[in-house]
Design a protein around this motif. Structure first.
Motif, short mmCIF file in Angstrom:
data_model
loop_
_atom_site.label_atom_id
_atom_site.label_comp_id
_atom_site.label_asym_id
_atom_site.label_seq_id
_atom_site.Cartn_x
_atom_site.Cartn_y
_atom_site.Cartn_z
N MET A 138 0.82 -1.21 0.00
CA MET A 138 0.00 0.00 0.00
C MET A 138 0.85 1.26 0.00
SD MET A 138 -3.04 -1.02 -0.12
CE MET A 138 -3.89 -2.58 -0.01
N ASN A 153 0.63 3.77 1.90
CA ASN A 153 1.02 4.19 3.27
C ASN A 153 1.80 3.09 4.00
OD1 ASN A 153 -0.93 2.32 3.80
ND2 ASN A 153 -2.35 3.72 4.84
N SER A 171 1.36 0.48 5.41
CA SER A 171 0.53 -0.42 6.23
C SER A 171 1.34 -1.37 7.09
CB SER A 171 -0.43 -1.23 5.34
OG SER A 171 -1.37 -0.39 4.74
N LEU A 172 2.32 -0.82 7.79
CA LEU A 172 3.11 -1.64 8.72
C LEU A 172 2.55 -1.47 10.14
CD1 LEU A 172 6.70 -0.83 7.43
CD2 LEU A 172 5.28 -2.82 6.89
N VAL A 173 2.64 -2.52 10.91
CA VAL A 173 2.18 -2.43 12.31
C VAL A 173 3.29 -1.73 13.10
CG1 VAL A 173 1.45 -3.73 14.35
CG2 VAL A 173 0.81 -4.52 12.06
N PRO A 174 2.96 -0.60 13.73
CA PRO A 174 4.03 0.27 14.27
C PRO A 174 4.85 -0.34 15.40
CG PRO A 174 1.84 1.07 14.89
CD PRO A 174 1.63 -0.01 13.89
N TYR A 175 4.27 -1.25 16.16
CA TYR A 175 5.02 -1.78 17.31
C TYR A 175 5.72 -3.10 17.01
CZ TYR A 175 0.52 -4.16 17.79
OH TYR A 175 -0.62 -4.87 17.55
N LEU A 176 5.68 -3.51 15.74
CA LEU A 176 6.41 -4.73 15.34
C LEU A 176 7.67 -4.34 14.59
CD1 LEU A 176 3.51 -7.07 14.08
CD2 LEU A 176 4.50 -6.88 16.38
N GLN A 214 9.27 -8.88 12.46
CA GLN A 214 7.94 -9.30 12.94
C GLN A 214 6.85 -8.92 11.95
OE1 GLN A 214 8.24 -7.28 16.69
NE2 GLN A 214 8.75 -9.15 17.83
N LEU A 225 4.30 -11.59 9.97
CA LEU A 225 2.85 -11.51 10.24
C LEU A 225 2.00 -12.44 9.37
CD1 LEU A 225 1.34 -10.00 12.40
CD2 LEU A 225 1.12 -8.05 10.85
N ARG A 250 6.90 -8.21 3.19
CA ARG A 250 5.75 -8.85 3.83
C ARG A 250 4.78 -9.40 2.78
NH1 ARG A 250 1.97 -5.12 7.27
NH2 ARG A 250 1.24 -4.64 5.18
#
Lengths: 417, 236
Positions: B90, B92, B94-99, B103, B107, B155
């Motif tokens: 994407m 933006n 679309s990464l998980v900020p706390y991983l 990680q 996912l 990812r």
């Protein structure tokens, strides 16, 4: 990587949020554990104080009426004194004290008065008002509380536990009610005589002398107009050996509601057994009130706790819309999203429950003596209830936010569509 | 044919009336192609991409992936389709900020059969392949935006997808980084044979595709197949 680890990492990432959510549930559970701990001790204290009001069960001869008990007619029926022994040897739970008595009208100084024969230690034990006049009765053990030994460490004054036995009201001694003392002109140390009926009905009555050991303070009861002597003296004076006209019983009110009366009737089939209804109903009503107060707090905390956790999870879901959208985008089914949220709720519920128990117990132990004058011991079983309650509140509060999270579209992470 | 789109329409209901985002779109995408979709803002290109990925359901029409009817699948079946066959990139990131980078790449493997060590090894290998072997333990905020997009691409490839759907993957990048990212996508497309469908505003980026689709007002107005792809240069 697993879903549990994902939940754990998210919790660590938002420490301040987690702490505030945890604080809410910890405080809620702490309040209920604290209140419940204090209430538990208060219930015991109140129950004992209510029981201290005196006898609440009357055992009368089969043919007697309650009226006979109060009027003390000269011909009122009697029953064998060994009924007392029969009750004592039955070891019925809930019988705290037995006061057998023989009551008859007689004459003192030419005036009619009611003379009551008592077993002094038991009689005094059942009458707190008498004890304010310096009389002390028998040591009693609480049968309504299985942890009666523990009661001694609770800090409140259980009058019955503190009473010491008077070895005897010696034959020839008497305790005189306040009104009777005034009417008959008696004071402590003075003497009076009453006619004694001879065993031989044809023989003229003799006189027996008594000394006034104590004048009771005004009690506002029939005791004010009575003279109390040793049961053996009364039986001799009235010529009714080994007979009593009533047995007053202090019964634990919980035991009464659990069927103590019918058990007594089984032991003493030829008697009339009744309760002092106002006293018993007051005791039972008070117990019910205490239970309702506890239940009310429980419901309030459950609702408030659920709202607090729900608010936290809701805010968390809103903040994580994009993140949940990412998970949905890469293939997480809704069940995984629900699982992660409920997993977090379970973690918060477990930790909050344990911390809440510790907080509430500490508050009870520390503040109980200060605020309520009661020593509030920790109650280990409350840990289980605290955790279950906390889990229930956390899971309940998560229902709506989880449902909303399930509605987040998998493209919620995109900037525009 | 990896994707077969037949007469697909999508209508959004807004407060001021319905909006037709797609109108009777027909599109067939052969396996292994690099497809670029261009069009002005609001033309429906992102809606088409989301429909292809099973992220939204068309209002009418049929869509098939390797013959399986996407339009008839339940939510759970679509979720399974996405995690087993599709990778997303994407604009933006679309990464998980706390991983960490590692990680984030692991996912999509959560739902697979691999154990933790196998997941870790695979994710590390993919990150190494996109040039981030030394950044595996960095959080997204500790990476440059170019590196973040590389993590997103890594990812997208983690679960060995058949299809990569990229929505403006270079939209937030400067021309040089855009070129790097497009080259990376191109290489992965060639090396793995993974079909790539990319939405872009940029005509230069669009020339990277060997199937080029132009969409306007919800309709496909141009469709060039098997054209020779051009290398993207700075300014894409």
């Amino acid at each position: 990587m697993s879903l549990f680890k994902l939940v754990w990492l998210e919790l660590l990432h938002r420490k301040s949020q987690v702490l505030s959510g945890l604080l809410a549930i910890t405080l809620g559970i702490g309040v209920i554990v604290g209140i419940q701990s204090v209430t538990r001790v208060s219930e015991i204290a109140v129950a004992i104080r209510l029981d201290n009001l005196g006898a609440n069960i009357l055992v009368l001869p089969q043919a007697a009426s309650v009226d006979d008990y109060y009027t003390a007619d000269i011909d009122a029926p009697t029953m064998p004194e060994d009924f007392v022994e029969r009750i004592l040897t039955s070891t019925l739970p809930g019988v705290d004290n037995l006061s057998p008595k023989l009551t008859r009208r007689t004459e003192v100084n030419g005036r009619k008065v009611v003379l009551t024969g008592i077993t002094p230690a038991n009689e005094i034990a059942s009458k707190p008002v008498w004890q304010s006049a310096g009389l002390v009765g028998a040591d009693l053990t609480l049968t309504c509380d299985p942890n009666s030994e523990a009661n001694k460490s609770l800090g409140y004054k259980d009058e019955r536990l503190q009473r010491k036995a008077v070895e005897s009201l010696p034959e020839g001694s008497s305790i005189v009610g306040s009104a009777a003392a005034v009417r008959l002109g008696l004071s402590e140390g003075s003497t009076f005589t009453v006619p004694e009926r001879s065993e031989d009905a044809t023989a003229p009555p003799t006189e027996r002398e008594f000394q006034v050991a104590k004048v009771l303070p005004e009690t506002g009861t029939i005791d004010d107009d009575r003279i109390f002597v040793n049961l053996k003296d009364a039986q001799a004076v009235f010529g009714i050996h080994d007979q009593v006209s009533a047995i007053e019983i202090m019964g634990c009110c919980n035991a009464i509601s659990a069927g103590l009366l019918s058990q007594l009737r089984n032991i003493l089939p030829d008697t009339r057994i009744t309760t002092v209804k106002q006293l018993v109903s007051t005791q039972l009503d008070t117990n019910r009130l205490m239970q309702k107060v506890s239940l009310s707090f429980l419901v309030i905390v459950l609702i408030v706790g659920a709202i607090s956790i729900g608010n936290y999870i809701w805010a968390n879901v809103n903040e994580r819309r994009k993140e949940i959208g990412i998970l949905r985008m890469i293939g997480a089914p809704k069940s995984n999203i629900y699982g992660m949220l409920f997993g977090k709720a379970i973690i918060l519920g477990l930790v909050g429950g344990v911390l809440g128990y510790l907080l509430g117990t500490a508050a009870g132990v520390i503040l109980g003596p200060e605020l309520a004058g009661l020593n509030v011991p920790p109650v280990p079983i409350y840990l289980l209830w605290a955790v279950l309650l906390s889990l229930a509140a956390a899971l309940l509060g998560t229902l709506v936010p989880a449902w909303l999270a399930g509605r987040i579209e998998p493209f919620a992470n995109m900037q525009e569509v | 044919m990896i994707l077969d789109v037949r007469k697909v329409s999508k209508q959004y209901l807004h407060a001021d009336g319905p909006v037709d985002a797609l109108r009777d779109v027909d599109l067939q995408i052969p396996e292994g192609r690099f497809v670029t979709i261009t069009g002005p803002s609001g033309s429906g290109k992102s809606t088409l991409l989301l429909s292809l990925g099973g992220l939204i359901r068309p209002t009418s029409g049929e869509m098939f992936f390797h013959g399986a009817a996407l339009h008839a699948m339940s939510d759970n079946e679509l979720a399974a389709f996405r995690r087993e066959h599709v990778g997303f990139v994407m604009q933006n990131f679309s990464l998980v900020p706390y991983l960490t980078a590692l990680q984030n790449v692991m996912l999509p493997l959560v739902w697979g059969q691999d154990g933790k060590e196998a997941q870790r090894a695979k994710a590390a290998s993919i990150l190494d392949g996109v040039g981030l072997g030394g950044r595996v333990n960095h959080l997204p905020r500790e990476l440059s935006i170019g590196q973040q997009q590389r993590v997103a691409i890594a990812r997208a490839f983690a679960n060995d997808p058949d299809l990569i759907l990229a929505d403006e993957p270079t939209g937030n990048l400067d021309p040089s980084l855009s070129n790097d990212i497009l080259t990376l996508l191109d290489e992965l497309n060639r090396e793995h044979g993974t079909t790539v469908v990319m939405v872009t505003h940029s005509p230069e980026a669009a020339r990277r595709g060997n199937v080029r689709v132009h969409i306007d007002d919800g309709r496909i107005v141009e469709h060039e197949d098997s054209v020779a792809a051009e290398p993207v240069v700075a300014g894409a």
